[in-house]
Motif scaffolding. Structure first.
Motif, PDB file in Angstrom:
ATOM      1  N   THR A 561      50.705  45.371  44.041  1.00  0.00           N
ATOM      2  CA  THR A 561      49.482  46.051  44.472  1.00  0.00           C
ATOM      3  C   THR A 561      48.865  46.850  43.332  1.00  0.00           C
ATOM      4  O   THR A 561      47.651  46.839  43.133  1.00  0.00           O
ATOM      5  CB  THR A 561      49.802  46.977  45.655  1.00  0.00           C
ATOM      6  OG1 THR A 561      50.405  46.216  46.702  1.00  0.00           O
ATOM      7  CG2 THR A 561      48.547  47.650  46.171  1.00  0.00           C
ATOM      8  N   SER A 562      49.713  47.557  42.555  1.00  0.00           N
ATOM      9  CA  SER A 562      49.197  48.326  41.425  1.00  0.00           C
ATOM     10  C   SER A 562      48.564  47.417  40.382  1.00  0.00           C
ATOM     11  O   SER A 562      47.471  47.697  39.874  1.00  0.00           O
ATOM     12  CB  SER A 562      50.329  49.146  40.797  1.00  0.00           C
ATOM     13  OG  SER A 562      50.863  50.055  41.736  1.00  0.00           O
ATOM     14  N   ILE A 567      43.904  45.121  37.419  1.00  0.00           N
ATOM     15  CA  ILE A 567      43.160  43.932  36.971  1.00  0.00           C
ATOM     16  C   ILE A 567      41.753  43.947  37.541  1.00  0.00           C
ATOM     17  O   ILE A 567      40.780  43.663  36.840  1.00  0.00           O
ATOM     18  CB  ILE A 567      43.907  42.653  37.388  1.00  0.00           C
ATOM     19  CG1 ILE A 567      45.254  42.556  36.628  1.00  0.00           C
ATOM     20  CG2 ILE A 567      43.075  41.411  37.086  1.00  0.00           C
ATOM     21  CD1 ILE A 567      46.154  41.449  37.113  1.00  0.00           C
ATOM     22  N   ARG A 568      41.621  44.278  38.827  1.00  0.00           N
ATOM     23  CA  ARG A 568      40.277  44.305  39.435  1.00  0.00           C
ATOM     24  C   ARG A 568      39.397  45.349  38.752  1.00  0.00           C
ATOM     25  O   ARG A 568      38.227  45.096  38.454  1.00  0.00           O
ATOM     26  CB  ARG A 568      40.382  44.628  40.917  1.00  0.00           C
ATOM     27  CG  ARG A 568      40.569  43.393  41.790  1.00  0.00           C
ATOM     28  CD  ARG A 568      40.575  43.741  43.263  1.00  0.00           C
ATOM     29  NE  ARG A 568      40.424  42.526  44.065  1.00  0.00           N
ATOM     30  CZ  ARG A 568      39.294  42.107  44.567  1.00  0.00           C
ATOM     31  NH1 ARG A 568      38.194  42.784  44.328  1.00  0.00           N
ATOM     32  NH2 ARG A 568      39.239  40.993  45.283  1.00  0.00           N
ATOM     33  N   PRO A 576      36.420  42.465  27.112  1.00  0.00           N
ATOM     34  CA  PRO A 576      37.135  41.278  26.612  1.00  0.00           C
ATOM     35  C   PRO A 576      38.476  41.123  27.310  1.00  0.00           C
ATOM     36  O   PRO A 576      39.141  42.100  27.661  1.00  0.00           O
ATOM     37  CB  PRO A 576      37.299  41.586  25.114  1.00  0.00           C
ATOM     38  CG  PRO A 576      36.192  42.513  24.797  1.00  0.00           C
ATOM     39  CD  PRO A 576      35.993  43.354  26.025  1.00  0.00           C
ATOM     40  N   LEU A 577      38.874  39.836  27.483  1.00  0.00           N
ATOM     41  CA  LEU A 577      40.076  39.543  28.242  1.00  0.00           C
ATOM     42  C   LEU A 577      41.317  40.152  27.584  1.00  0.00           C
ATOM     43  O   LEU A 577      42.198  40.655  28.269  1.00  0.00           O
ATOM     44  CB  LEU A 577      40.231  38.027  28.384  1.00  0.00           C
ATOM     45  CG  LEU A 577      41.280  37.539  29.376  1.00  0.00           C
ATOM     46  CD1 LEU A 577      41.028  38.126  30.749  1.00  0.00           C
ATOM     47  CD2 LEU A 577      41.266  36.027  29.431  1.00  0.00           C
ATOM     48  N   VAL A 578      41.386  40.121  26.260  1.00  0.00           N
ATOM     49  CA  VAL A 578      42.552  40.676  25.558  1.00  0.00           C
ATOM     50  C   VAL A 578      42.678  42.170  25.843  1.00  0.00           C
ATOM     51  O   VAL A 578      43.770  42.690  26.110  1.00  0.00           O
ATOM     52  CB  VAL A 578      42.425  40.411  24.041  1.00  0.00           C
ATOM     53  CG1 VAL A 578      43.483  41.199  23.287  1.00  0.00           C
ATOM     54  CG2 VAL A 578      42.568  38.940  23.753  1.00  0.00           C
ATOM     55  N   GLU A 579      41.542  42.861  25.796  1.00  0.00           N
ATOM     56  CA  GLU A 579      41.563  44.295  26.069  1.00  0.00           C
ATOM     57  C   GLU A 579      42.010  44.588  27.489  1.00  0.00           C
ATOM     58  O   GLU A 579      42.767  45.521  27.745  1.00  0.00           O
ATOM     59  CB  GLU A 579      40.170  44.861  25.815  1.00  0.00           C
ATOM     60  CG  GLU A 579      40.083  46.369  26.047  1.00  0.00           C
ATOM     61  CD  GLU A 579      38.684  46.899  25.792  1.00  0.00           C
ATOM     62  OE1 GLU A 579      38.412  48.044  26.201  1.00  0.00           O
ATOM     63  OE2 GLU A 579      37.877  46.170  25.188  1.00  0.00           O
ATOM     64  N   VAL A 580      41.549  43.776  28.440  1.00  0.00           N
ATOM     65  CA  VAL A 580      41.919  43.974  29.843  1.00  0.00           C
ATOM     66  C   VAL A 580      43.429  43.815  30.035  1.00  0.00           C
ATOM     67  O   VAL A 580      44.101  44.674  30.606  1.00  0.00           O
ATOM     68  CB  VAL A 580      41.143  42.985  30.744  1.00  0.00           C
ATOM     69  CG1 VAL A 580      41.688  43.024  32.166  1.00  0.00           C
ATOM     70  CG2 VAL A 580      39.662  43.321  30.738  1.00  0.00           C
ATOM     71  N   ILE A 581      43.976  42.681  29.549  1.00  0.00           N
ATOM     72  CA  ILE A 581      45.403  42.405  29.763  1.00  0.00           C
ATOM     73  C   ILE A 581      46.270  43.409  29.018  1.00  0.00           C
ATOM     74  O   ILE A 581      47.317  43.844  29.512  1.00  0.00           O
ATOM     75  CB  ILE A 581      45.726  40.958  29.342  1.00  0.00           C
ATOM     76  CG1 ILE A 581      44.915  39.977  30.192  1.00  0.00           C
ATOM     77  CG2 ILE A 581      47.205  40.673  29.517  1.00  0.00           C
ATOM     78  CD1 ILE A 581      45.078  40.133  31.680  1.00  0.00           C
ATOM     79  N   SER A 582      45.852  43.798  27.812  1.00  0.00           N
ATOM     80  CA  SER A 582      46.636  44.775  27.045  1.00  0.00           C
ATOM     81  C   SER A 582      46.712  46.109  27.793  1.00  0.00           C
ATOM     82  O   SER A 582      47.767  46.732  27.871  1.00  0.00           O
ATOM     83  CB  SER A 582      46.025  44.963  25.659  1.00  0.00           C
ATOM     84  OG  SER A 582      46.040  43.767  24.927  1.00  0.00           O
TER      85      SER A 582
END
Length: 731
Positions: A561-562, A567-568, A576-582
């Motif tokens: 859930t966290s 992610i949302r 940028p996707l890299v920044e989000v996942i990092s």
């Protein structure tokens, strides 16, 4: 007094007094907790709403500033070319069709076409001739209808006092402007409605061409023309109804001079009010939101702190309309209307509007606490959006109401418990007063109560013989049973909460067919998938994620859930996707520091228009791409450590170009690790076979077929792990 009554009084005293004290203390604490929680939630929600609105206002101001530069550069180009043509006596020959209109006739009318950007209000109801002109008897007065245009022609409008013979020299000079008009139209794309040149002699050249001017239309009588003629400089005018479309527009206008530097006319860009306004500020406004355009450029505003309301969106507009069409739903006050509030913050608002600043203020509007978001549109106008605070704090109000209802429920429940205690104590006192030869009967009655769900039931007697030990062991057993029941109930609630977080529907984008489904195991697991909209990325782009948290139980569900919330929150910002996942990895690592859990994840951003997939693999099973044309599978094997292992790990994103017909499959290990009765796994070969055999079917049918075959492979065995699949077909 009989012994039974003495026992009853003693038992009631020692049981009800502590119960009453605990009841009053618990209800008071719960009430205070609910009040504090509601207050803190309101503050947090308002802070988030203010920050979000401020960010949107800042972004809108930056966009409008860039658009203003583009408008001015384009107008300067048209101005220079028009002055050159009007000063040049060496004219080019006229084309075969010169589109000339006047109040009495139309000369050389070209082929007119419909364009979705050009609409006008129907002025019907005065005869059948007008209905037949539109060929639709169902059109009502005020409806939006097509305004046919000529994208390859300039239309020349002759006012009542201008003879054709007198206008022909200027028409001959201005006709070559078609090339600069078309070039500027391509540069502006959908940012301008008309480009026109209005001369002192009453000639109006408009691009794209049309014949929708009213019979009495004369630009020289309009305020915008008079302002430019008076000031002799580039001028933004306040919004007014466009003569052709009857929609609210403003103009950026510049004067035209002859070779003697004498004023000879005006060149203008006609811009719908909705074009330069960031659509994220207007689309799907909250209920009760007031949207208006205001100006401080008025003599009366200099004497008193107030704003002139130039336009306001009507209540009948469609929330799904495009920014280009929203100008048709702005209403102009019939008489000058002023905005004024007796609040210190209102003076700040007036000063910011005058200084062309943007921001968010909190003050009352018509006695209702509201957030005022404002951003400049041009040198004379600002957009003002007033949203009631309760639209942002509705969740806090709902939470407060829920807590009040819970307190009332707890009060009723504790009263019932007190009544039950009284009855139980009375029964115990009665049986204790009876012969002590009936202990087995009491134990039997207590067992029956527990079987019926009464966890407070006890075998209320003491003895040193075997029956006493039995009663003691029974009393120890009941709380343990209650604890086990509470754990099972908590697991069931966690499983229901986990299932409610999954998407209720898949995105619907042109060029893609998407299917997804998750089948849960009997244990609360950590499988996760989601589709996240991304306004900053474009209408044909969506983000999807699929992941698997290690382990089972409530802790795994809470971690899932966290991660979903992280992610949302980050993907929807267009980063940028890299920044989000990092960033998600750092947050998950902090959450898992003491639990030992981790989470595998594959995240994609799919551009349906360009058929590209931008993806990051964080320790998850590689995604599959199946190409039916070559009957080949490709695994998206990229480097990436699972989330929650190393918070400083540097992820790498990949870009894959997709082709029409290809199928992208994302899945969790519960698919291929499913065991049959003989212990054989379902396997990845079976997964590929099902995709290959069903590639011609819709994505959701492929997903359902895959999960049905996994179920058939287990042959009735319980599912050991969650099974999750996402399939995207590129059409």
């Amino acid at each position: 007094m009989k012994i039974r009554w003495k026992i009853l009084i003693v038992l009631l005293t020692f049981s009800l007094v502590p119960l009453f004290v605990l009841k009053m203390h618990g209800l008071k604490s719960l009430t205070h907790l609910g009040s504090d929680l509601q207050t803190q939630t309101r503050v947090t929600l308002l802070e988030r709403a203010t920050a979000s609105l401020s960010h949107m206002a800042k972004a809108t101001a930056a966009i409008i500033n860039l658009q203003d530069r583009l408008y001015r550069t384009t107008l300067k180009s048209v101005q220079a070319e028009a002055e050159f043509r009007l000063r040049d006596d060496d004219t080019e020959p006229l084309p075969p069709v010169v589109f000339i209109t006047s109040p009495s006739e139309t000369i050389s009318k070209p082929v007119l076409i419909s364009d979705s950007r050009y609409k006008k209000r129907a002025l019907m109801g005065r005869g059948t001739a007008r209905k037949s002109q539109h060929r639709m008897a169902s059109i009502q007065r005020g409806d939006l209808i097509d305004l046919p245009i000529a994208p390859d022609n300039i239309s020349f409008w002759l006012t009542n006092d201008l003879p054709l013979k007198e206008a022909m020299p200027d028409i001959t000079r201005l006709e070559p402007l078609i090339h600069i008009f078309q070039a500027c139209s391509l540069t502006l794309e959908n940012l301008a409605l008309w480009q026109d040149v209005s001369l002192e002699n009453g000639l109006v050249a408009t691009y794209p061409g049309h014949n929708a001017f009213p019979k009495k239309y004369d630009p020289r009588t309009h305020e915008w023309y008079k302002q430019v003629k008076k000031n002799l400089k580039v001028t933004w005018t306040l919004p007014a109804l466009d003569a052709a479309t009857r929609s609210l527009c403003y103009r950026l206008s510049a004067p035209l001079f002859n070779d003697k530097d004498e004023f000879i006319g005006v060149v203008s860009l006609v811009i719908p009010v909705g074009t330069t306004i960031n659509s994220s500020l207007l689309i799907n406004p909250e209920s009760g939101t007031t949207i208006m355009m205001v100006s401080s450029s008025h003599p009366e505003t200099e004497q008193e702190k107030k704003l002139l309301i130039v336009g306001q969106i009507g209540d009948d507009h469609d929330k799904d309309i495009s920014p280009q069409m929203i100008s048709h739903f702005w209403l102009v006050p019939p008489e000058p209307e002023w905005l004024k509030e007796d609040h210190p913050e209102f003076n700040t608002l007036v000063e910011d509007v005058a200084d062309k600043n943007f921001g968010v203020l909190q003050m009352d509007y018509k006695g209702i606490p509201s957030l005022w978001t404002y951003t400049p549109i041009n040198m004379r106008l600002s957009l003002l959006i007033i949203t009631p605070v309760n639209e942002f704090t509705a969740e806090a109000d709902e939470a407060e109401q829920y807590i009040r209802e819970s307190v009332a429920y707890q009060y009723e429940g504790s009263s019932l418990i007190a009544l039950a205690v009284i009855i139980s104590v009375a029964l115990v006192a009665y049986f204790v007063s009876q012969s002590l030869s009936l202990p087995i009967r009491k134990i039997s009655e207590a067992v029956i109560k527990v079987g019926e769900g009464d966890w407070n039931a006890r075998a209320d007697f003491h003895s040193s013989d075997e029956l006493g030990e039995l009663a003691e062991n029974f009393n120890i057993m009941v709380p343990q049973l209650r604890e086990h029941s509470s754990i099972q109930q908590a697991l069931s609630l966690a499983d229901e909460a986990q299932q409610s977080l999954f998407p209720q529907e898949v995105p619907s984008l042109v060029g893609t067919d998407i299917g997804a489904r998750c089948v849960f195991s009997e244990k609360t697991g950590g499988d996760y998938y989601d589709f996240i909209g991304c306004k900053a990325c474009g209408p044909d782009v969506f983000a999807a994620a699929i992941g698997d948290v290690s382990g089972h139980g409530i802790s795994a569900a809470l971690l899932m859930t966290s991660a979903r919330a992280y992610i949302r929150a980050l993907t929807g910002q267009g980063k940028p996707l890299v920044e989000v996942i990092s960033k998600v990895n750092r947050l998950v690592t902090n959450d898992c520091a003491k639990t030992g859990h981790f989470m595998t994840l594959t995240t994609i951003i799919c551009d349906a228009g360009n058929k590209t997939v931008n993806w990051i693999r964080a320790g998850h099973d590689p995604a599959l791409i199946y190409t039916p044309e070559t009957d080949s599978f490709e695994e998206l094997i990229g480097e990436g450590l699972a989330l929650g292992v190393d918070e400083d790990y540097l992820y790498r994103d990949y870009l894959t170009q997709m082709e029409s017909g290809q199928i992208l499959t994302l899945y969790t290990d519960g698919i291929w690790e499913a065991h049959g009765p003989a212990g054989k796994q379902f396997g990845k070969d079976s997964l590929r076979r099902i995709i290959r055999d069903n590639c011609h079917r819709p994505s959701q049918e492929i997903v359902d077929q895959l999960l049905e075959e996994v179920t058939a492979h287990r042959k009735g065995l319980p599912l050991e792990d969650d099974c999750t699949v996402i399939i995207v077909k590129f059409l």
